[in-house]
Design a protein around this motif. Structure first.
Motif, PDB file in Angstrom:
ATOM      1  N   THR A 183       0.668  -1.194  -0.170  1.00 48.63           N
ATOM      2  CA  THR A 183      -0.010  -0.048  -0.280  1.00 48.63           C
ATOM      3  C   THR A 183       0.914   1.323  -0.167  1.00 48.63           C
ATOM      4  N   VAL A 184       1.919   1.082   0.744  1.00 51.38           N
ATOM      5  CA  VAL A 184       2.760   2.495   1.001  1.00 51.38           C
ATOM      6  C   VAL A 184       3.328   2.602  -0.766  1.00 51.38           C
ATOM      7  N   VAL A 185       3.882   1.665  -1.334  1.00 50.71           N
ATOM      8  CA  VAL A 185       4.429   1.728  -2.694  1.00 50.71           C
ATOM      9  C   VAL A 185       3.387   2.353  -3.362  1.00 50.71           C
ATOM     10  N   VAL A 186       1.869   1.921  -3.333  1.00 48.30           N
ATOM     11  CA  VAL A 186       1.093   2.255  -4.353  1.00 48.30           C
ATOM     12  C   VAL A 186       0.851   3.680  -4.087  1.00 48.30           C
ATOM     13  N   VAL A 187       0.676   3.988  -2.832  1.00 43.57           N
ATOM     14  CA  VAL A 187       0.317   5.197  -2.318  1.00 43.57           C
ATOM     15  C   VAL A 187       1.379   6.446  -2.853  1.00 43.57           C
ATOM     16  N   THR A 188       2.401   5.991  -2.663  1.00 44.31           N
ATOM     17  CA  THR A 188       3.443   6.776  -3.051  1.00 44.31           C
ATOM     18  C   THR A 188       3.536   7.089  -4.572  1.00 44.31           C
ATOM     19  N   MET A 189       3.285   6.056  -5.352  1.00 40.22           N
ATOM     20  CA  MET A 189       3.171   5.990  -6.685  1.00 40.22           C
ATOM     21  C   MET A 189       2.203   7.081  -7.315  1.00 40.22           C
ATOM     22  N   LEU A 190       1.022   6.846  -6.610  1.00 41.78           N
ATOM     23  CA  LEU A 190      -0.179   7.669  -6.637  1.00 41.78           C
ATOM     24  C   LEU A 190       0.273   9.246  -6.495  1.00 41.78           C
ATOM     25  N   ALA A 191       0.693   9.486  -5.413  1.00 41.36           N
ATOM     26  CA  ALA A 191       1.124  10.663  -4.848  1.00 41.36           C
ATOM     27  C   ALA A 191       2.006  11.396  -6.052  1.00 41.36           C
ATOM     28  N   ALA A 192       2.996  10.842  -6.470  1.00 36.68           N
ATOM     29  CA  ALA A 192       3.751  11.027  -7.676  1.00 36.68           C
ATOM     30  C   ALA A 192       3.181  11.243  -8.997  1.00 36.68           C
ATOM     31  N   ARG A 193       2.099  10.405  -9.077  1.00 35.87           N
ATOM     32  CA  ARG A 193       1.460  10.667 -10.485  1.00 35.87           C
ATOM     33  C   ARG A 193       0.410  11.889 -10.194  1.00 35.87           C
ATOM     34  N   PHE A 194      -0.240  12.193  -9.258  1.00 36.05           N
ATOM     35  CA  PHE A 194      -0.981  13.289  -8.831  1.00 36.05           C
ATOM     36  C   PHE A 194      -0.273  14.591  -8.823  1.00 36.05           C
ATOM     37  N   PHE A 195       0.826  14.568  -8.544  1.00 33.03           N
ATOM     38  CA  PHE A 195       1.744  15.694  -8.424  1.00 33.03           C
ATOM     39  C   PHE A 195       1.889  16.323  -9.965  1.00 33.03           C
ATOM     40  N   ASP A 196       1.347  17.632 -10.148  1.00 37.85           N
ATOM     41  CA  ASP A 196       1.537  18.155 -11.359  1.00 37.85           C
ATOM     42  C   ASP A 196       2.903  19.051 -11.333  1.00 37.85           C
ATOM     43  N   PRO A 197       3.857  18.693 -12.343  1.00 37.34           N
ATOM     44  CA  PRO A 197       5.250  19.361 -12.455  1.00 37.34           C
ATOM     45  C   PRO A 197       4.905  20.684 -12.736  1.00 37.34           C
ATOM     46  N   ARG A 198       3.850  21.055 -13.647  1.00 40.66           N
ATOM     47  CA  ARG A 198       3.790  22.394 -14.229  1.00 40.66           C
ATOM     48  C   ARG A 198       3.661  23.246 -13.236  1.00 40.66           C
ATOM     49  N   LEU A 199       3.277  22.839 -11.709  1.00 43.47           N
ATOM     50  CA  LEU A 199       3.026  23.668 -10.517  1.00 43.47           C
ATOM     51  C   LEU A 199       4.475  24.232 -10.279  1.00 43.47           C
ATOM     52  N   ILE A 200       5.493  23.516 -10.313  1.00 43.01           N
ATOM     53  CA  ILE A 200       6.846  23.931 -10.142  1.00 43.01           C
ATOM     54  C   ILE A 200       7.006  25.312 -10.948  1.00 43.01           C
ATOM     55  N   TRP A 201       6.788  25.094 -12.182  1.00 48.50           N
ATOM     56  CA  TRP A 201       6.987  26.336 -13.163  1.00 48.50           C
ATOM     57  C   TRP A 201       6.136  27.587 -12.875  1.00 48.50           C
TER      58      TRP A 201
END
Lengths: 221, 779
Positions: A183-201
């Motif tokens: 679950t930890v692995v899946v949840v962290t992958m989901l977290a990475a997936r939902f993070f929108d890198p355009r927000l950085i810019w």
């Protein structure tokens, strides 16, 4: 206005599924791709919220994943359930420090690093801290790339459980810790997936504009 | 512009997802709950002091209770001079206990190390073999405690519900903790523990009987040590009795409840019982001590006491008597014999006897003790037993007779009494008569055959073999195989006795003859003086014309040591021989150059031959040194022709020397004697009847002994003899002239001169004389 024009400012967005350039309806942030029907966002909706939620979930789940036994190797009727840490310790004690290192990296270092990296990014964006966008992008790329390798452990466990089933002689049983770890692995992958890198810019641009505005105000007096 | 390539997005509304926050909430709950449990229900650290750390593995050795791991050894450290261990060095193990096992960590709880143990009673702790040693715990009840001292050995206590009784024994035997308790060879419990009684005189053994079998134990139950095995041999097979292999080595306790005790109350915990040494002892027999004046072969637990073939007891122990002059055998008698164990009761050892009736099994069973149970005035428990059976047993039904004999040969107790080879009775026993001169044999004749015995009945011994050997073969005769082994007695009655004689009564005494002949023949005893009795023995026959007419019964030296005086018995009808003029001589084998005689005596032994005389009755005789030569008178009586040759010398002629006619033997020299005036020798020549016509008035006789050797230059060597035999034994030849010159036939007794040699013309005579009888070729 400095730099090249941005798609967002022209109301244009690319569909992330079929890469169709989509004109966003006025005042909307999200629509459907006219070609493939996929969701088209100017920016991921609630990206920070979702990422935060998954990151916190993953952080909490690290506790059962490390306390509960991941698997029990029963050899000739005897066996002790082992957690991830104790497994690593056992391997290290047995002199297999190479494998211990791999297991440690895949099972402990990587999930923790992912969470830490994501939290760093989130905090920087959320609280508008100064950030170097190239470094942030690098962190994001690493986080999203290494996430899946943590599943190595789970593959190993599932293969062992399936293969080593010799009744009283030897048996491998998966423990509840492995579920938590998965679950930890899946949840962290989901977290990475939902993070929108355009927000950085976005954050970077916003900061630059603010600084420019401040500079301009200073210059204009 | 970019706008020309772009397409308008399609709007579709959807709700937001605040539900995503449920995920971290759930995860937080799980994590918090786990952490809470980890802290509140974590392990309890307890120290256990072991006398030795052998078999303990850090981080591995678990603590088990009811088969479940409840803790694990985390660490050890050495404890020098531990007070709890009496100053010895110990090993302190730090054990992490599962919190659920907290109730076990109280005062009174006992810990011990379980190691795999292979013993004959079973394998215990086998699981420890693969999973490693573990620490077992037995819960106590008391205050909380965190420091314990382990037991050196597993406690003997058996977990579970059941009956706990105590048996007391003088010795522990091979019993051990865990030794099984059997009921009808079914294991129903085990030995829990044992210890000395308070006064140190006995061993108290705690038995645990499983609850489901507890109802088998009554107050009247009997426990015995079932260690070891018993083997019962039988003709039908060998039975090995033991409770189990485990009981054989590790011992075991068996119990049963006698029929009479079935209604006694059930045993309860703590009841005490006596542990008997054996089943037989537990059988509640009446112990009776038998004193034997010598060592006897009896086996405790196997030798039986029989009354009329029925087992009434068993030997339970054998030991030397106190003053070491015999044996003290304790037998357990069946309680039903209680009233019969009186001063009149006798015990004796009965060796196995071979009897077809009782079968071989009797022989295999070995010795047994027989008892003659008699009611008496006083009850007794100690008896003087006999090492051999009493000679008579009046209990047996039938006609009891006493036979007296000089010796009994191979006659044995239990031998049969035969009548016409049918066994009709048995020899009960025998003993020396009071003066030691004779043996008394007690026989009993079965009631239905008792009428066969009357007061003229003769008994004789048919023990052993009678062999008669001759050239015809060796004949071995035995009345039956049984009589061969054990001897036997036969009896018969003279003809007519059945009618005239009165019936015999029990207690009558008869003489036991050594043989049937001795018993039934009315003989005459004569004495013969022999110069040499070599080759003769008692029993050597006396024969007349080859028929046995008597036998030598005794041989002994005469008073002057010059001769042997033989006492012989002539069978009835042989009285004719006991007359003056009867001549006896020893017939012995003769192997001579000229003849071989009486070869059969080589095998059958020498015997006495007799030639009957015709005088008055006479009982004293003197044997001849050699067979009597038939006298002239006798020879004259024989058919054929006897002539007398007058010779100046006897030459090499001897009785039996052949008489030849044309080199054909036609007679023999029967004897010789000096003439009346001693101027010549008369040689008696006997011519067989067939050839008597050959001898005529003018017949000439000459001595054919020796060799006639002619030697001439031209003719060479010419050796002439009548025969090879005549060359050595001498011989006489005769010739008869031809035609009218031969003269008439002569009568016996005619005299002829014996010429020393033949004239050549005599040899050419060839008269034609008709022979008597057939014309069969001469020998």
């Amino acid at each position: 206005m400095t730099g090249p024009p941005k798609a967002r400012e022209s109301g244009l967005t690319s569909c992330l599924c079929c890469h169709q350039l989509v004109r966003m309806p006025e005042g909307e942030e999200s629509c459907r791709c006219p070609r493939c029907g996929g969701r088209v966002h100017t920016r991921q909706v609630g990206s920070l919220t979702l990422t935060w939620a998954f990151v916190i979930t993953g952080a909490f789940l690290l506790v059962p994943a490390n306390i509960l036994p991941v698997m029990t190797v029963i050899y000739l009727g005897a066996g002790e359930p082992s957690t991830i840490i104790s497994g690593v310790m056992q391997l290290y004690d047995s002199g297999l420090w190479g494998i211990a290192l791999i297991v440690f990296v895949a099972s402990i270092a990587v999930p923790v690093m992912k969470l830490v990296g994501l939290v760093l990014l989130l905090v920087q964006i959320q609280f508008r801290l100064p950030l170097i966008p190239l470094q942030a992008m690098q962190v994001y790329r690493v986080v999203s790339a290494i996430g899946r390798w943590s599943l190595l452990d789970l593959f190993m466990i599932s293969i062992l459980v399936a293969l080593v089933d010799m009744g009283a002689i030897a048996e491998v049983a998966a423990g509840p810790g492995s579920t938590a770890f998965a679950t930890v692995v899946v949840v962290t992958m989901l977290a990475a997936r939902f993070f929108d890198p355009r927000l950085i810019w976005d954050a970077y641009d916003a900061r630059r504009e603010r600084e420019d505005a401040v500079e301009g105000a200073v210059r204009n007096g | 512009m970019a706008e020309e390539f772009a397409r308008e997005g399609v709007l579709r509304r959807s709700r937001g997802l605040p539900l995503v926050w449920l995920l971290p909430l759930t995860a937080a709950l799980i994590a918090v709950w786990l952490l809470y449990r980890e802290f509140t229900q974590g392990d309890i650290r307890v120290t256990i002091l072991f006398p030795s750390g052998e078999g303990l593995v850090k981080g591995k050795t678990p603590v088990k209770y009811s088969g479940v791991d409840i803790g694990v050894v985390r660490d050890f450290r050495l404890v020098p001079n531990a007070e709890e261990l009496g100053g010895a060095d110990g090993v302190l193990a730090e054990v992490d206990f599962n919190r659920s096992a907290e109730y076990l960590l109280v005062e009174g709880s006992r810990f011990w190390l379980v190691k795999p143990e292979f013993s004959i009673t079973g394998v215990s702790g086998l699981e420890a073999l693969v999973s490693g040693n573990y620490i077992a715990v037995e819960p106590g009840s008391g205050e909380r405690q965190r420091e314990f001292v382990a037991l050196a050995e597993p406690p003997a206590h058996v977990r579970g519900e059941g009956l706990r009784v105590v048996v007391k024994a003088p010795r522990l035997g091979s019993l051990n903790r865990g030794s099984p308790v059997y009921y009808r060879q079914l294991q129903v419990g085990q030995v829990e523990n044992y210890h000395l009684s308070k006064d140190d005189t006995r061993v108290e053994i705690d038995l645990f009987i499983r609850r489901e079998y507890a109802h088998l134990v009554h107050r009247g139950s009997r426990f015995w040590n079932s260690s070891g095995l018993s083997i019962e041999g039988d003709i039908s097979g060998v039975t090995v009795n033991m409770e189990s292999l485990a009981a054989l080595v590790a011992g075991g306790v068996s119990f049963y409840t006698p029929e009479s005790q079935r209604h006694s109350p059930l045993a309860v915990d703590g009841n005490e019982f006596k542990l008997y040494e054996s089943f037989a002892e537990a059988d509640a027999g009446i112990p009776v001590t038998l004193n034997f004046d010598r060592g006897v072969s009896v086996t405790p637990g196997s030798t039986q006491v029989l009354y009329q073939g029925i087992k009434v007891g068993e030997v339970s122990s054998v030991k030397a008597s106190r003053n070491m002059n015999g044996m003290e055998v304790t037998v357990l008698m069946d309680p039903i014999t209680d009233e019969l164990l009186s001063e009149n009761t006798r015990f004796w050892i009965a060796p196995p006897t071979l009897d077809i009736a009782s079968g071989l099994s009797d022989l295999l069973k070995g010795n047994r003790i027989e008892v003659d149970l008699r009611r008496g005035q006083r009850s007794r428990r100690t008896f003087d037993a006999l090492a051999s059976p009493p000679p008579r047993d009046p209990r047996a039904p039938g006609l009891h007779l006493r036979l007296t004999a000089r010796t009994t040969g191979s006659l044995q107790r239990g031998a049969s009494v035969y009548y016409r080879r049918i066994p009709v009775g048995t020899v009960q026993g025998m003993k020396l008569s009071g003066d030691g001169e004779r043996v008394e044999v007690f026989v009993v004749i079965e009631p239905r055959y008792a009428y066969l015995v009357n007061n003229r009945t003769r008994f004789w011994n048919i023990s052993g073999l009678r062999a008669s050997a001759s050239f015809g073969g060796v004949e071995v005769e035995a009345d039956s195989l049984m009589s061969l082994v054990r001897g036997g007695v036969a009896f018969g009655s003279p003809p007519g006795a059945q009618e005239s004689a009165g019936p015999a009564r029990s207690g009558d005494t008869f003489h036991l003859y050594s043989s049937r002949e001795a018993a039934l023949e009315e003989g005459v005893t004569i004495h013969i003086a022999l110069s040499d009795a070599s080759g003769l023995k008692e029993g050597s026959p006396i024969r007349y014309k080859g028929v046995q007419v008597g036998e030598i019964t005794r041989l002994r030296l005469g008073r002057e040591l010059e001769s042997v005086r033989a006492t012989a018995k002539l069978y009835h009808r042989a009285e004719h021989f006991a007359r003056a003029g009867t001549r006896f001589w020893v017939v012995s084998p003769q192997i001579d150059i000229d003849k071989v005689e009486n070869l059969d005596t080589l095998i059958s032994g020498r015997y006495l031959a007799l030639e009957p005389g015709g005088g008055e009755v006479q009982l004293e005789f003197i044997a001849l040194a050699e067979p009597p030569t038939p006298g002239l008178a006798d020879t004259m009586m024989r058919p054929g022709l006897t002539v007398i040759l007058d010779a100046p010398r006897r030459g090499s002629l001897a009785p039996g020397s052949p008489v030849y006619y044309r080199q054909v033997q036609v007679g023999e020299v029967t004897g010789f004697a000096l003439g009346e005036l001693a101027d010549r020798v008369y040689i008696y020549v006997y011519i067989e009847p067939r050839y008597r016509t050959l001898v005529r008035e003018h017949t000439v006789f000459w001595n054919a002994s020796g060799v006639d050797v002619n030697f001439g230059l031209m003719s060479g060597l010419n050796v002439h003899t009548e025969s090879a035999r005549a060359l050595l034994a001498g011989g006489v030849a005769f010739a008869t002239p031809e035609g009218p010159n031969m003269g008439r036939e002569v009568e016996s007794g005619s005299h002829y001169p014996l010429y020393p040699e033949a004239k050549p013309e005599w040899l050419r005579w060839s008269p034609k004389i008709e022979l008597y009888g057939s014309t069969e070729p001469a020998k």
